[in-house]
Design a protein around this motif. Sequence first.
Motif, PDB file in Angstrom:
ATOM      1  N   ARG A   1      -8.542   3.235  -4.055  1.00  0.00           N
ATOM      2  CA  ARG A   1      -7.568   3.849  -4.783  1.00  0.00           C
ATOM      3  C   ARG A   1      -7.329   3.207  -6.199  1.00  0.00           C
ATOM      4  O   ARG A   1      -6.934   3.894  -7.301  1.00  0.00           O
ATOM      5  CB  ARG A   1      -6.330   3.635  -3.823  1.00  0.00           C
TER       6      ARG A   1
ATOM      7  N   PHE B   1       0.705  -1.364   0.005  1.00  0.00           N
ATOM      8  CA  PHE B   1      -0.184   0.021  -0.021  1.00  0.00           C
ATOM      9  C   PHE B   1       0.741   1.303  -0.268  1.00  0.00           C
ATOM     10  O   PHE B   1       0.715   2.058  -0.670  1.00  0.00           O
ATOM     11  CB  PHE B   1      -0.955   0.029   1.253  1.00  0.00           C
ATOM     12  N   GLN B   2       1.996   1.373   0.740  1.00  0.00           N
ATOM     13  CA  GLN B   2       2.818   2.518   0.914  1.00  0.00           C
ATOM     14  C   GLN B   2       3.392   2.575  -0.467  1.00  0.00           C
ATOM     15  O   GLN B   2       3.852   3.752  -0.785  1.00  0.00           O
ATOM     16  CB  GLN B   2       4.001   2.024   1.908  1.00  0.00           C
ATOM     17  N   HIS B   3       3.764   1.679  -1.273  1.00  0.00           N
ATOM     18  CA  HIS B   3       4.206   1.813  -2.671  1.00  0.00           C
ATOM     19  C   HIS B   3       3.096   2.022  -3.602  1.00  0.00           C
ATOM     20  O   HIS B   3       3.415   1.778  -5.027  1.00  0.00           O
ATOM     21  CB  HIS B   3       5.173   0.709  -2.912  1.00  0.00           C
ATOM     22  N   ASP B   4       2.014   2.164  -3.413  1.00  0.00           N
ATOM     23  CA  ASP B   4       0.820   2.386  -4.265  1.00  0.00           C
ATOM     24  C   ASP B   4       0.471   1.371  -4.815  1.00  0.00           C
ATOM     25  O   ASP B   4      -0.304   1.625  -6.343  1.00  0.00           O
ATOM     26  CB  ASP B   4       1.207   3.786  -5.069  1.00  0.00           C
ATOM     27  N   ASP B   5       0.923   0.067  -4.618  1.00  0.00           N
ATOM     28  CA  ASP B   5       0.453  -1.115  -5.215  1.00  0.00           C
ATOM     29  C   ASP B   5      -0.843  -1.574  -4.736  1.00  0.00           C
ATOM     30  O   ASP B   5      -0.684  -2.716  -3.865  1.00  0.00           O
ATOM     31  CB  ASP B   5       1.512  -2.096  -5.360  1.00  0.00           C
ATOM     32  N   TYR B   6      -1.890  -1.002  -4.960  1.00  0.00           N
ATOM     33  CA  TYR B   6      -3.310  -1.041  -4.284  1.00  0.00           C
ATOM     34  C   TYR B   6      -3.767  -2.566  -4.383  1.00  0.00           C
ATOM     35  O   TYR B   6      -4.290  -3.270  -3.633  1.00  0.00           O
ATOM     36  CB  TYR B   6      -4.067   0.002  -4.544  1.00  0.00           C
TER      37      TYR B   6
ATOM     38  N   THR C   1      -0.020   7.001   8.411  1.00  0.00           N
ATOM     39  CA  THR C   1      -0.282   6.670   7.045  1.00  0.00           C
ATOM     40  C   THR C   1      -1.924   6.623   6.665  1.00  0.00           C
ATOM     41  O   THR C   1      -2.514   6.688   7.802  1.00  0.00           O
ATOM     42  CB  THR C   1       0.216   5.017   6.950  1.00  0.00           C
TER      43      THR C   1
ATOM     44  N   GLY D   1      -8.977   7.292  -5.716  1.00  0.00           N
ATOM     45  CA  GLY D   1      -7.891   8.070  -4.838  1.00  0.00           C
ATOM     46  C   GLY D   1      -8.335   8.125  -3.353  1.00  0.00           C
ATOM     47  O   GLY D   1      -7.732   8.397  -2.511  1.00  0.00           O
TER      48      GLY D   1
END
Length: 349
Positions: free
Chosen positions: A217, A178-183, A295, A222
């Motif tokens: 997301r 999630f932190q790396h936007d790989d939802y 976060t 978003g």
Amino acid sequence: MRLAFYLIAAAMIVAALLLVLLPLIRHGRQEGKPRGVFALAMTVAFCLPLAAIGLYLAVGTPTVLDGVPKASTAMNIDQAVDELNAHLVQKPDDLQGWMLLGQTYSVMHRAADARHAYDEALRLDPNNGVAMVGWAEADSLLREDHRIEGRAQELLERAVKLDPQSQRGLWLLGISQFQHDDYAKAAATWRQLQPQLDPDSNVAKAVSEQIAVADARLNGTGKTAPETPAAQATQPSLQVQVALAPTLAAKLAAGDTLFVYARAENGPPMPLAVARMDATALPATVTLNDAMGMTPQLKLSSASRVFVGARISKSGQAIAQPGDLEGDAGVVDVNTHMPIKINIDKVHR
């Protein structure tokens, strides 16, 4: 005899973790349950490393097998850790010793020491999934942004591949993704975790909420749907009154930083809300709420009960260092409306 020790120590760890975690995973704290239950659970969690180390030193070392007792019934946790460290200096290839030391340091919130111990365990057993997860968690705690990346992420990926039932590994790997936007991967990882949880538990609810955030997301919104004014009004807000014990007043210096934080009673170690201010402003009143999460997926309203603490940092870092001053109010309900009082009265060792 060494095999017997390992079996006993493992049983102790499993039994204590079950005692501490199962009531929380299944039902959280039920309304009306005596406060002593949580105190007992935390006592067991803290005393477990001492008991395990004492058993290890009394039963599991070669010197004891030769008839020389090493453990003292009056040993405290620091003495136990010192004894175990001394043993590992003599026996650096003792995998079980390093694992026990890493778990103990984790309980003591000594992340740097825990990571080192798990490093040693991985040196001896590169495929030890428990050590991989422990190393990754400790590494994230040492970072101000608490990101899980690089070696930590690689270790988590390997850990859950080796053990798809690793709940802690799956949860932390999902956070990293999630932190790396790989939802998409984050949601898939957390869905892999879901069947292992009691569907009625607070943990299962929190995982479901994070999956919903990841899906939102992924779908390009978003964010989740805007909250109504009524929903916003029900968000938790904790008023924390912090004071410094007179006995420690002489230790306060210009440039010291005060951190006031709340973290989940049972869940990731990252704070759900944290405030930072000049420590010389003490005594002070701080309000913790959802807007103060570190976060997007971890916020105060994601937990029903939180541990509230305060620390005066000499280094300005969020991670506790020896010499920092600290205090806490224990665990409280997130819907508490009365002021929460904290007296900073201890020196971090």
